[in-house]
Design a protein around this motif. Structure first.
Motif, PDB file in Angstrom:
ATOM      1  N   GLU A 217       0.852  -1.188   0.000  1.00 41.45           N
ATOM      2  CA  GLU A 217       0.000   0.000   0.000  1.00 41.45           C
ATOM      3  C   GLU A 217       0.888   1.239   0.000  1.00 41.45           C
ATOM      4  OE1 GLU A 217      -2.568  -0.156   3.376  1.00 41.45           O
ATOM      5  OE2 GLU A 217      -2.969  -2.285   3.136  1.00 41.45           O
TER       6      GLU A 217
ATOM      7  N   HIS B   5       3.166  -0.945  10.372  1.00 43.72           N
ATOM      8  CA  HIS B   5       1.701  -1.061  10.418  1.00 43.72           C
ATOM      9  C   HIS B   5       1.149  -1.108   8.997  1.00 43.72           C
ATOM     10  CE1 HIS B   5       1.782  -0.189  14.735  1.00 43.72           C
ATOM     11  NE2 HIS B   5       2.675   0.750  14.435  1.00 43.72           N
TER      12      HIS B   5
ATOM     13  N   ARG C 107      -2.189  -3.238   6.312  1.00 44.13           N
ATOM     14  CA  ARG C 107      -3.420  -4.007   6.255  1.00 44.13           C
ATOM     15  C   ARG C 107      -3.302  -5.091   5.188  1.00 44.13           C
ATOM     16  NH1 ARG C 107      -7.305  -1.274   9.102  1.00 44.13           N
ATOM     17  NH2 ARG C 107      -8.950  -2.605   8.272  1.00 44.13           N
TER      18      ARG C 107
ATOM     19  N   GLU D 129      -8.224  -6.236   4.573  1.00 41.14           N
ATOM     20  CA  GLU D 129      -9.018  -5.400   5.482  1.00 41.14           C
ATOM     21  C   GLU D 129      -8.650  -5.529   6.958  1.00 41.14           C
ATOM     22  OE1 GLU D 129     -10.813  -3.150   4.021  1.00 41.14           O
ATOM     23  OE2 GLU D 129     -10.260  -4.117   2.141  1.00 41.14           O
ATOM     24  N   ALA D 130      -7.823  -6.470   7.329  1.00 41.11           N
ATOM     25  CA  ALA D 130      -7.407  -6.592   8.733  1.00 41.11           C
ATOM     26  C   ALA D 130      -6.078  -5.863   8.933  1.00 41.11           C
ATOM     27  CB  ALA D 130      -7.263  -8.058   9.126  1.00 41.11           C
ATOM     28  N   ALA D 131      -5.934  -5.211  10.099  1.00 37.42           N
ATOM     29  CA  ALA D 131      -4.719  -4.459  10.409  1.00 37.42           C
ATOM     30  C   ALA D 131      -3.716  -5.347  11.132  1.00 37.42           C
ATOM     31  CB  ALA D 131      -5.072  -3.250  11.268  1.00 37.42           C
ATOM     32  N   TYR D 132      -2.443  -5.189  10.782  1.00 40.37           N
ATOM     33  CA  TYR D 132      -1.374  -5.965  11.408  1.00 40.37           C
ATOM     34  C   TYR D 132      -0.230  -5.031  11.779  1.00 40.37           C
ATOM     35  CZ  TYR D 132      -3.822  -9.964   9.398  1.00 40.37           C
ATOM     36  OH  TYR D 132      -4.773 -10.897   9.057  1.00 40.37           O
ATOM     37  N   SER D 133       0.577  -5.483  12.745  1.00 34.71           N
ATOM     38  CA  SER D 133       1.719  -4.689  13.188  1.00 34.71           C
ATOM     39  C   SER D 133       2.949  -5.579  13.343  1.00 34.71           C
ATOM     40  CB  SER D 133       1.411  -4.021  14.539  1.00 34.71           C
ATOM     41  OG  SER D 133       2.571  -3.423  15.080  1.00 34.71           O
TER      42      SER D 133
ATOM     43  N   PRO E  81      -7.092 -13.531  11.745  1.00 32.75           N
ATOM     44  CA  PRO E  81      -6.170 -12.402  11.923  1.00 32.75           C
ATOM     45  C   PRO E  81      -5.584 -12.323  13.333  1.00 32.75           C
ATOM     46  CG  PRO E  81      -8.063 -11.706  10.638  1.00 32.75           C
ATOM     47  CD  PRO E  81      -8.361 -13.106  11.112  1.00 32.75           C
TER      48      PRO E  81
ATOM     49  N   GLN F 227      -1.613 -12.359  14.141  1.00 32.52           N
ATOM     50  CA  GLN F 227      -0.928 -11.285  14.868  1.00 32.52           C
ATOM     51  C   GLN F 227      -0.161 -11.836  16.068  1.00 32.52           C
ATOM     52  OE1 GLN F 227      -0.691  -7.794  14.046  1.00 32.52           O
ATOM     53  NE2 GLN F 227       0.949  -8.195  15.518  1.00 32.52           N
TER      54      GLN F 227
END
Length: 450
Positions: free
Chosen positions: A248, A255, A257, A260-264, A293, A297
């Motif tokens: 992206e 950080h 996505r 649609e799920a956010a990850y770190s 997800p 994580q």
């Protein structure tokens, strides 16, 4: 086909060759291992213990021609005399990976290749799956061979395989359920007649035999990968579902996505934008394997990267030492330099593989204050950066390299071993080079504590 395999010749007695021999013996076949060099003590003992015949210092070509199948270890080049003779005789040749796959369920095979990042991505994928309770050993170009794991009878929900271009040679029919091609950049071109297209074709064999219901992941932002994959798809009917990945534009280093799920990556210790991409591949694979997800994580948070990949070794007088010995090509070094947030004393060099160092010049001008050339022959490297950097020196050992690096490093700097070259001039392999570097750093650290 495998019912007709009785007498199996195996070229090379490294991890792949010995693993293939053990698997063939387990299947009731009669393997014969042939190596032009001298066998290691470990290989000799394993083969003798298993009652497997072998030879060293030669290839008995006439005998090998009479085998039902010959398995070629990845270290044996395709232009070797014995390989050419076997081809001319019509003796079937196969890679260890393809041979092993005949004794595993395709739906359990995850295969990962690429010029850079494949070890980290393989290790991260296996860790995420394992942290979710799945049996998912990493194998192939990392740790044990695929054949050895099968020979040892290890139960698995998935086999996570790191595959080099060498391992994908003679791999016709190899079918992973999930295949990933991270990138294609110039590497090992000396093996492929300095033709990037030949190298790319070897990499793309990872998807050639996939079927409907399988998945092929690739990085569409990489121009080489996209161009060669599109050309390959025009020449050959491919059946796997192609899943392109893209970074992206607004993705930050830690950080991002995926679906649609956010990850770190904040807790993972992974550095640099290239590791963000590695993580994206691992996450997509884990999602295809059915993980949630949240479970993914949790795996990211507990991951510790394998040695020799941007590995933080120690900090001495506020100078950070990083071991990136696995960076054996120009692109890998580019990723490493891009990830550095401090002024760099760069330790590089070794056996050149046809590198174009001009690709590194902008980053070197921006981030590097000194270059220590660690190699037996450093002429090309010194010529490339002699007019770019004021401080360029040579070293013949890691002790000498660290000593010279410390002449230029100041508080707040980083001493980065990121060689851009193979290791075989002064070291046994990249692990040996990285271990020697760490040992030299630890020696310096112990002196500082006195």
């Amino acid at each position: 086909m495998r019912d007709k395999w009785q007498h199996i010749g195996i070229l090379g007695a490294g991890e792949s060759g010995v693993g293939a021999a053990l698997l063939a013996a387990k299947q009731g076949m009669k393997p014969f291992v042939s190596d032009m060099g001298r066998l290691s003590d470990t290989a000799r003992e394993e083969l003798q213990s298993a009652g497997i015949s072998f030879e060293e210092g030669r290839h008995s070509i006439a005998f090998l021609k009479g085998c039902d199948l010959v398995i070629k270890s990845p270290g044996v080049p395709p232009v070797a005399e014995v390989v050419s003779a076997l081809r001319e005789a019509g003796t079937p040749l196969m890679s260890e990976i393809a041979f092993a796959a005949h004794f595993a369920e395709a739906e359990k095979i995850i295969a990962i290749t690429g010029s850079n990042g494949k070890t980290t991505t393989t290790g991260l994928t296996a860790h995420i799956l394992q942290s979710a309770g799945l049996r998912a050993p990493a194998a192939g170009n990392i740790g044990r061979s695929f054949a050895r794991i099968l020979a040892e009878g290890e139960e698995a929900d998935y086999y996570v395989l790191e595959l080099s271009s060498f391992q994908l040679e003679n791999a016709g029919g190899f079918r992973p359920h999930i295949a990933a091609l991270l990138n294609i950049t110039p590497d090992h071109l000396d093996r492929y007649q300095y033709d990037l297209g030949r190298y790319a074709l070897a990499k793309l064999q990872i998807t050639a035999a996939q079927q409907e219901g399988d998945f092929f992941l690739y990085w569409e932002d990489d121009p080489h990968t996209k161009t060669f994959f599109e050309a390959f798809a025009k020449q050959k009917t491919l059946h796997a579902q192609a899943l392109p990945l893209s970074l992206e534009e607004d993705a930050q280093e830690n950080h991002f996505r995926v679906e649609e799920a956010a990850y770190s990556l904040s807790n993972s210790g992974l550095m640099g934008k290239h590791n963000l991409l590695n993580a994206m591949f691992a996450i997509r694979i884990a999602l295809l394997a059915g993980l949630s997800p949240n479970a993914i994580q949790a795996g990211l948070d507990s991951f510790v990267n394998v040695p020799h990949r941007l590995e933080k070794v120690a900090e001495i007088d506020d100078v950070l030492f990083i071991n990136d010995s696995k960076a054996t090509n120009v692109d890998a070094v580019r990723y490493a330099l891009d990830a550095m947030q401090r002024p760099v004393v760069w330790v590089a060099g070794g056996t050149d593989k046809g590198n174009d160092y001009s690709l590194l010049e902008p980053l070197v001008r921006e981030k590097v204050k000194a270059l220590i050339c660690l190699g037996a022959e450093n002429g090309k490297l010194m010529e490339a950066f002699g007019n770019v950097l004021t401080n360029v020196e040579e070293a013949r050992s890691t002790d000498e390299a660290i000593e010279k690096a410390m002449r230029y490093a100041a508080a707040g700097d980083v001493v980065l071993l990121s060689p851009a070259c193979a290791s075989f001039d002064l070291f046994e392999n990249y692990e040996h080079r990285g271990d020697q570097f760490k040992e030299s750093v630890y020696k310096l650290l112990s002196l500082q504590k006195r």
